[in-house]
Design a protein around this motif. Sequence first.
Motif, short mmCIF file in Angstrom:
data_model
loop_
_atom_site.label_atom_id
_atom_site.label_comp_id
_atom_site.label_asym_id
_atom_site.label_seq_id
_atom_site.Cartn_x
_atom_site.Cartn_y
_atom_site.Cartn_z
N ALA A 138 30.38 -2.61 4.00
CA ALA A 138 30.97 -1.62 3.08
C ALA A 138 30.26 -0.30 3.26
CB ALA A 138 30.89 -2.13 1.64
N PHE A 139 29.24 -0.03 2.45
CA PHE A 139 28.54 1.23 2.53
C PHE A 139 27.47 1.21 3.61
CE2 PHE A 139 29.91 1.33 -1.96
CZ PHE A 139 30.60 2.52 -1.94
N SER A 140 27.38 2.27 4.35
CA SER A 140 26.24 2.44 5.25
C SER A 140 24.99 2.64 4.40
CB SER A 140 26.46 3.67 6.15
OG SER A 140 25.37 3.86 7.00
N PRO A 141 23.89 1.96 4.71
CA PRO A 141 22.74 1.99 3.80
C PRO A 141 22.01 3.33 3.80
CG PRO A 141 22.21 0.76 5.79
CD PRO A 141 23.68 1.06 5.85
N MET A 142 21.34 3.59 2.67
CA MET A 142 20.40 4.69 2.59
C MET A 142 19.11 4.27 3.30
SD MET A 142 20.82 5.88 -1.38
CE MET A 142 20.81 4.21 -2.04
N VAL A 143 18.44 5.22 3.94
CA VAL A 143 17.17 4.96 4.62
C VAL A 143 16.10 5.82 3.97
CG1 VAL A 143 15.93 4.97 6.81
CG2 VAL A 143 18.38 4.41 6.76
N VAL A 144 15.02 5.19 3.51
CA VAL A 144 13.92 5.89 2.88
C VAL A 144 12.67 5.62 3.70
CG1 VAL A 144 12.59 6.22 0.76
CG2 VAL A 144 15.00 5.54 0.63
N THR A 145 12.00 6.69 4.15
CA THR A 145 10.81 6.57 4.98
C THR A 145 9.58 6.99 4.18
OG1 THR A 145 12.16 7.12 6.91
CG2 THR A 145 9.77 7.21 7.18
N TYR A 146 8.54 6.18 4.26
CA TYR A 146 7.32 6.42 3.49
C TYR A 146 6.17 6.82 4.40
CZ TYR A 146 9.66 4.06 -0.39
OH TYR A 146 10.53 3.72 -1.38
N ARG A 147 5.36 7.74 3.90
CA ARG A 147 4.12 8.08 4.58
C ARG A 147 3.17 6.89 4.52
NH1 ARG A 147 1.89 13.05 1.58
NH2 ARG A 147 0.20 12.69 3.04
N ASP A 148 2.26 6.83 5.48
CA ASP A 148 1.34 5.69 5.55
C ASP A 148 -0.10 6.14 5.29
OD1 ASP A 148 3.45 3.92 6.04
OD2 ASP A 148 3.40 4.31 8.17
N TYR A 149 -0.98 5.95 6.24
CA TYR A 149 -2.40 6.20 6.00
C TYR A 149 -2.71 7.63 5.57
CZ TYR A 149 -3.54 1.66 8.05
OH TYR A 149 -3.64 0.32 8.30
N ASN A 150 -1.87 8.59 5.99
CA ASN A 150 -2.22 9.98 5.65
C ASN A 150 -2.00 10.33 4.19
OD1 ASN A 150 0.57 10.50 5.44
ND2 ASN A 150 0.70 11.39 7.50
N LEU A 170 0.81 -1.22 0.00
CA LEU A 170 0.00 0.00 0.00
C LEU A 170 0.84 1.27 0.00
CD1 LEU A 170 -2.80 -0.97 2.55
CD2 LEU A 170 -3.06 -0.70 0.08
N PHE A 171 1.95 1.27 0.71
CA PHE A 171 2.63 2.52 0.99
C PHE A 171 4.02 2.65 0.36
CE2 PHE A 171 0.05 1.53 4.88
CZ PHE A 171 -1.03 2.33 4.52
N MET A 172 4.61 1.57 -0.12
CA MET A 172 5.97 1.63 -0.67
C MET A 172 6.01 1.38 -2.17
SD MET A 172 8.09 -0.17 2.42
CE MET A 172 8.13 0.59 4.07
#
Length: 640
Positions: A243-255, A53-55
């Motif tokens: 190796a690389f520190s990961p990227m972090v991606v945050t997604y909005r949810d119900y709103n 639903l959100f990603m």
Amino acid sequence: MSRFAALGLGAVLLFLATCQGPPKPPADEPEPPAPLPPAHHVQIVAHPDDDLLFMNPDLAEGLRSGRQTTGIYLTAGEADVSNKARYGAARQEGTRAAYAEMVRKPNDWVRGTIPVGRGRLAEVDTLREAPHVRLVFLNLPEDANSQHGEHTLTRMRADPSLTVTTTVPAGATVPYPQTFDRGAVVDALTALFDHLQPTVVRLQDDQPDGRYQNVWVGVHNHPDHVAGAALTREALAAHRPSAFSPMVVTYRDYNVADTPAALSDVDKRTTRAAFSAYARHDVFAEGLMYQIWSDNSGYRYPRRGRWAAWGEGGAVQAYAVRAHGLARWTRSADGDWAGPDLLPLPEPLRPQVTLLGGTLVAQSANGARILLLRQGSHPRWEVVDAPAAADPAENGPPAATVDSDGRIVLAVKNSAGGVSIRRQVSPGSARWQPWTELGGTDVQDGLSVVPAEDGVVHVFAATRGKVLRWQVPRAGTAHPEEVPIGSAHPAGPPEAERARDGSIRVLVRTDRGGELVELASTRQGWSPGRTTYPGAGGVGAPTLVTSGPRSGADLIRVARDGAGAVRVADGAGKPWTELGGAVSDHPAVVAEPGGGVTLIALGFDGELLVNRGSPAPGGLAFTGWRPAVVTPTVLAERAD
């Protein structure tokens, strides 16, 4: 032998062998440079269907490209139905069906187990004809499960001593209940991160906008989403990347249901098909709201393409916030790139950064402070208080520019839903004028600030119904005016830039299938007519940058499409040129003094990518994407 048992120990060993990498050399031998990791996406969600639903469409795009993808599900999603084992199993089967649909493979999985620390196991499923696709189920109790007390993840987050028992879905490969406390959950997630070595980690929203979703009292989101994301961040901090520190991606949810949808029609068909495959197994997944959620998607904190710029001594620098610090790449005056260096942070940061020559502007993760990294021979961090708020997390990411007086100007969506602005007292000073409230209501995250003459700055913001502009003089305040984008609604933050002819251009994605609208403002007001560009698809704002003085194009418009590729329009009203590639989020653009531009992006494998566009008859001619750093460097140390 059933296919459940067939996996057994062999599959666990195979899983670990493919994820852990080669053993490290003895401590007395120098460690060779680590190879670049393959792109590996890991999304951690509270329930089966949250990622669908959100990603999406990011999720489907990554799967179809063949990138390693692992979904981790914290709870069994069993709710408080009478037959929790059967309903939890149905939701997990729906998830398997949806992933098979997204990669267009038969819904046939090899199911087994994976150790997650302290003698515990989790179920791990691998799609037989697409083994780059995996699902991991921990089966913690869902928020509404009253069998052992409701709000399990929320209470566990607050009370480290609380012990809970997992739900056992029918047919699960871990056929017995297990006990977890907060430490065990964090350890389990850390162990999975260490095994998988993700390059991109997708999270749910742990700082939901307090203006929306009031049905979720106190959290404005499903409590499991908020608590689960917070526990995952704790595990990420403990994770040791090879190796690389990961990227972090945050997604909005119900709103996402409370704001206009930016997805293209093509992307909507993708997300609907995936969720439909899931919903055939979930008797409660029906109704208009599910379509509204699947038809929209948004990053929690919009990131602008301002994270690369010219610096001192003819160098170009690029910065990106990672899970364990701030990654920095540098292009020398000779054109050679080096990096990334991982710089320690004074505190966790939100992902948006803005580079203004020798100064980097960032924001603390809790929204209470704006941090400026002053570069030079002795780099230092300077802290500027954000607008006062009962909950500083409601402050949006800052937009920044340098006015004609040489002073840095900051603009923020404040906790009241309006706009606040602040300037340095003088160029280079550590002293700042007080915050000035410009007003406005219903302003969304993601502002844009453009300098003009005589100390004037133009501030652009989007509400759910319109785009607003403030023309703010050197001293004093201003009143908002509406930008005439027509009957469409803005479905993302506006991107503004000053063109070489002195006009201010603003480009915004709308709810008409993601179509983009561009307008120009002159001394006489808004120019008549609007320029539109077909929706490129995907999630996120466009980038709008003035090209070099010898370029034939006045402005470069860049968007990332639904396939993760990049599109460019190098003239007003010109069609998109598809540049391909596979990049994460917002590309940055650097204007070259000899004409043309260099596009800079982050690949899903952690690499910095560049694509040079040179003046040519009819527009810019691009060389194609390539790694910026030919010989990868190793991050020298963690920023603990």
